[in-house]
Design an enzyme around this catalytic site. Structure first.
Site, short mmCIF file in Angstrom:
data_model
loop_
_atom_site.label_atom_id
_atom_site.label_comp_id
_atom_site.label_asym_id
_atom_site.label_seq_id
_atom_site.Cartn_x
_atom_site.Cartn_y
_atom_site.Cartn_z
N TRP A 178 -108.36 -21.36 -49.39
CA TRP A 178 -107.38 -22.19 -49.20
C TRP A 178 -105.95 -21.47 -49.49
CZ3 TRP A 178 -103.07 -23.98 -51.70
CH2 TRP A 178 -102.65 -25.54 -51.52
N ASP A 209 -116.68 -28.12 -44.65
CA ASP A 209 -115.53 -28.34 -45.92
C ASP A 209 -114.45 -29.26 -45.64
OD1 ASP A 209 -113.74 -27.32 -47.68
OD2 ASP A 209 -113.95 -25.33 -47.24
N SER A 240 -112.00 -20.32 -52.59
CA SER A 240 -111.15 -21.42 -52.64
C SER A 240 -109.68 -20.85 -52.73
CB SER A 240 -111.22 -22.39 -53.53
OG SER A 240 -110.51 -23.68 -53.36
N MET A 241 -108.97 -21.11 -53.85
CA MET A 241 -107.73 -20.57 -54.20
C MET A 241 -107.98 -19.30 -54.48
SD MET A 241 -105.20 -23.37 -55.87
CE MET A 241 -104.76 -24.89 -54.98
N HIS A 275 -117.46 -27.03 -49.05
CA HIS A 275 -116.40 -26.19 -49.67
C HIS A 275 -116.97 -25.19 -50.87
CE1 HIS A 275 -112.29 -24.64 -50.86
NE2 HIS A 275 -112.59 -25.17 -52.12
#
Length: 299
Positions: free
Chosen positions: A195, A216, A170-171, A248
């Site tokens: 992300w 996602d 993700s991040m 996700h």
């Protein structure tokens, strides 16, 4: 435009080319192929199979040690997993970063599985759980430096600090892209359902596999993973794997497809192990596990 020094992969490739030419002059072309294979890779462990890559554990026994947040500079501490074996030489390293609001516990399954295939793996916490992707990228690099310079002698004696890969969710996946852009000497990068607000990564010069998820809703592939992949114009190798029907949060629990291709990518580019080409090229077809796979696939 800022110039970058050649990566270790490129330096090894040049050395290999010179070796092949010298052997061709001395002993004929027939001597080149086996010598090139021996010089190119850092093979660790038995010959891989699909079943071995999909198994919950690889061929190496693994131990771990903890780095407290108080002992960490520029990141939030973490757990280092490493092979107990010392008979096969040193191992490449991998830094693993969690996603937004998450701790390292969400990525422990993947970190330990990577280590069991012959890597020294640092599964980190971020300084706060709310750190943004660029901050996570800097923390990934700080953890890589800690692994190489400040980890215990037991860990450093097993690590080849010149061969480091990075991955994150993700991040943490956005941070993986940022880390790869900042440090082209990295050997491999695998953003997992990444992300980031920045959609253009044309300055990344690290072999990069992006793993997205079909369903996602946090970082939809159409606005994150696919544009990231398409923008990797300077990456020497790139691939895009989209997990069929996945969300996700697929990287937060054991996933044999994600693990198989993550291991293969790291082994191929961190270890230069040509035995793993078979899993990456030709590209795997669509299946119940894979919605889509794209690749530069020249190797």
């Amino acid at each position: 435009m800022q110039s970058h020094p050649p990566t270790p992969v490129n330096r090894r490739a040049r050395t290999l080319t010179k070796l092949a030419l010298a052997l061709a002059l001395v002993g004929g072309a027939g001597a080149v192929a086996p010598a090139a294979h021996a010089a190119a890779g850092y093979e660790r462990g038995p010959d891989p199979t699909s079943s071995s890559l999909e198994s919950s554990r690889g061929p190496f026994r693994v131990s771990s040690t903890t780095v407290s947040s108080l002992a960490a500079s520029g990141f939030g501490g973490g757990t280092i997993y490493y092979p107990t074996d010392t008979s096969q030489g040193t191992f490449g390293g991998v830094i693993v970063a969690p996603g937004y609001t998450a701790s390292r516990s969400t990525m422990a399954w993947l970190a330990e599985r990577l280590a069991s295939h012959g890597f020294v793996v640092f599964n980190i916490d971020t300084i706060t759980r709310y750190d943004q992707p660029d901050s996570r990228g800097r923390q990934i690099l700080a953890a890589a430096d800690h692994l190489a310079e400040e980890s215990s002698l037991t860990v450093r004696s097993r690590l080849d600090a010149g061969r480091i890969g990075v991955t994150g969710h993700s991040m943490g996946g956005g941070g993986t892209l940022a880390a790869a852009e900042s440090r082209p000497s990295l050997q491999a990068a695998i953003p997992l359902t990444p992300w980031h607000t920045d959609k253009s990564w044309g300055n990344v010069r690290v072999p990069t596999m992006i793993i997205g998820a079909e369903n996602d809703s946090v970082a939809p592939v159409g606005s994150h993973s696919e544009p990231f992949y398409n923008s990797l114009s300077s990456a020497p190798e790139k691939a895009y794997l989209e997990l069929n029907g996945a969300s996700h949060f697929a990287p937060n629990s054991s996933n044999s497809t994600l693990a198989k291709y993550s291991i293969a990518w790291m082994k191929r580019f961190v270890d230069d192990d040509l035995r793993y080409d078979q899993f990456l090229c030709p590209a795997p077809g669509r299946s119940t596990q894979i919605e889509e796979y794209r690749s530069s696939c020249p190797h």
